[in-house]
Design an enzyme around this catalytic site. Structure first.
Site, PDB file in Angstrom:
ATOM      1  N   LYS A  53       0.845  -1.205   0.000  1.00 26.59           N
ATOM      2  CA  LYS A  53       0.000   0.000   0.000  1.00 26.59           C
ATOM      3  C   LYS A  53       0.876   1.249   0.000  1.00 26.59           C
ATOM      4  CE  LYS A  53      -3.830  -2.361   2.264  1.00 26.59           C
ATOM      5  NZ  LYS A  53      -4.482  -2.750   3.520  1.00 26.59           N
ATOM      6  N   GLN A  97      -4.657  -1.399   9.659  1.00 28.57           N
ATOM      7  CA  GLN A  97      -4.614  -2.744   9.079  1.00 28.57           C
ATOM      8  C   GLN A  97      -5.215  -3.757  10.056  1.00 28.57           C
ATOM      9  OE1 GLN A  97      -3.682  -3.434   5.939  1.00 28.57           O
ATOM     10  NE2 GLN A  97      -3.994  -5.616   6.157  1.00 28.57           N
ATOM     11  N   ASP A 120     -11.009   3.021   4.115  1.00 23.97           N
ATOM     12  CA  ASP A 120     -11.284   1.577   4.109  1.00 23.97           C
ATOM     13  C   ASP A 120     -12.785   1.304   3.957  1.00 23.97           C
ATOM     14  OD1 ASP A 120      -9.454  -0.522   4.199  1.00 23.97           O
ATOM     15  OD2 ASP A 120      -8.966  -0.180   6.304  1.00 23.97           O
TER      16      ASP A 120
HETATM   17  N1  GUN Z   1      -6.973  -6.765   6.256  1.00 24.57           N
HETATM   18  C1  GUN Z   1      -7.307  -7.492   5.166  1.00 24.57           C
HETATM   19  N2  GUN Z   1      -7.891  -6.698   4.229  1.00 24.57           N
HETATM   20  C2  GUN Z   1      -7.909  -5.451   4.754  1.00 24.57           C
HETATM   21  C3  GUN Z   1      -8.364  -4.206   4.260  1.00 24.57           C
HETATM   22  O1  GUN Z   1      -8.892  -4.061   3.149  1.00 24.57           O
HETATM   23  N3  GUN Z   1      -8.202  -3.151   5.093  1.00 24.57           N
HETATM   24  C4  GUN Z   1      -7.642  -3.273   6.323  1.00 24.57           C
HETATM   25  N4  GUN Z   1      -7.551  -2.179   7.076  1.00 24.57           N
HETATM   26  N5  GUN Z   1      -7.211  -4.420   6.808  1.00 24.57           N
HETATM   27  C5  GUN Z   1      -7.336  -5.495   6.018  1.00 24.57           C
END
Ligand code: GUN
Length: 283
Positions: A53, A97, A120
């Site tokens: 990311k 995350q 998100d």
């Molecule tokens: N863990 C797995 N997929 C995601 C996501 O799209 N966002 C976040 N914050 N954590 C994740």
């Protein structure tokens, strides 16, 4: 049958190039879009996702900030970081995350994010906007939004089609069902308690697999010609990366299919950049 394979990596690259143009324009106006990512602990998969990311942000000309916290971080300390980012004008999007360590209530942390920075799309304000169809507010969660973009690129209009989603998580299954419903599909949501799953999946014109079990969807579960989108990222017994769909067999039955890797994964990151751009424009 010769199925069409949706190249998520290529589609994501094209979107990232568009987002980069827009980010450079905003930066020229003194409003460089900024994304902060918080990771707690050292879950190896999470570390890889977070690093990807950050890299994607920088390549697209976004400001990127990573806050890496120890596994034993308290909920109060994490909330302190979120609140500081809420006040930070250089940060337009905040992503915490998941999963978080057991001492932290993930939902409480998500609700502490300023909804205007909830890129998100996990805050109740975003979930409510998605449920009610308020498209000018909130953010769609990145993975299901990426699936919708893949359907569009494959010229599959969900209107009137039967879409079957396997999985009912807040991150994928539930928002996926709402997005497909908003797009005019007839939607069925299946999950671990569903009886005779195959009888339902065989009715699907669009089948979205978000179960988290390696190669769970087999060829006999798929209607010939269906569009099959694989959201899973698993390691099989040999440590090989694979999806929730038995790609090698299902590709001969499906009309359209997305691979793993190179399918939904890259799209999720592209959508995150898209949401961060929208957040920067709104703020
Ligand atoms: N863990 C797995 N997929 C995601 C996501 O799209 N966002 C976040 N914050 N954590 C994740």
């Amino acid at each position: 049958m010769n199925s069409t394979i949706i190249d998520g990596a290529q589609l994501a690259a094209a979107l990232r190039a568009q987002y980069r143009e827009q980010a450079l324009q905003l930066t020229a106006q003194g409003r460089q879009p900024g994304l902060a990512v918080i990771i707690v602990g050292d879950n190896p998969a999470s570390r890889v996702y977070v690093r990807n990311k950050g890299k994607a942000c920088e390549a697209a000309g976004f400001h990127s900030r990573l806050i890496a916290l120890a596994e034993n971080t308290s909920e109060a300390a994490l909330l302190g970081h979120v609140q500081a980012l809420n006040r930070d004008a250089a940060i337009h999007g905040i992503l915490v995350q998941l999963p978080l360590p057991a001492q932290i209530d993930a939902q409480r942390v998500i609700e502490a994010i300023n909804p205007a920075k909830d890129v998100d799309g996990f805050h109740v304000a975003s979930a409510g906007a998605l449920l009610t169809g308020a498209t000018d507010a909130g953010f769609a969660p990145c993975t299901p939004a990426g699936v919708m973009a893949m359907l569009k690129s494959a010229k599959i209009d969900p209107t009137g089609l039967h879409a079957v989603v396997i999985g009912r998580s807040n991150i994928v299954g539930k928002p996926m069902a709402l997005l497909l419903l908003a797009a005019g599909a007839t939607v069925t949501v299946c999950h671990s308690k569903t009886r005779d799953l195959g009888a339902i999946t065989r009715q699907a014109d669009i089948l979205v697999a978000a179960i988290g079990k390696p190669r769970f969807v087999t060829a006999d579960m798929v209607k010939p010609g269906a569009c099959v989108i694989d959201v899973g990222i698993n390691r099989d017994a040999d440590g090989k990366l694979c999806g929730d769909v038995d790609f090698a067999a299902v590709k001969d039955v499906a009309g359209t299919i997305s691979p793993v890797p190179g399918g939904v994964g890259p799209m999720t990151i592209a959508m995150l950049l898209g949401n961060t751009l929208v957040a920067a424009k709104r703020q």
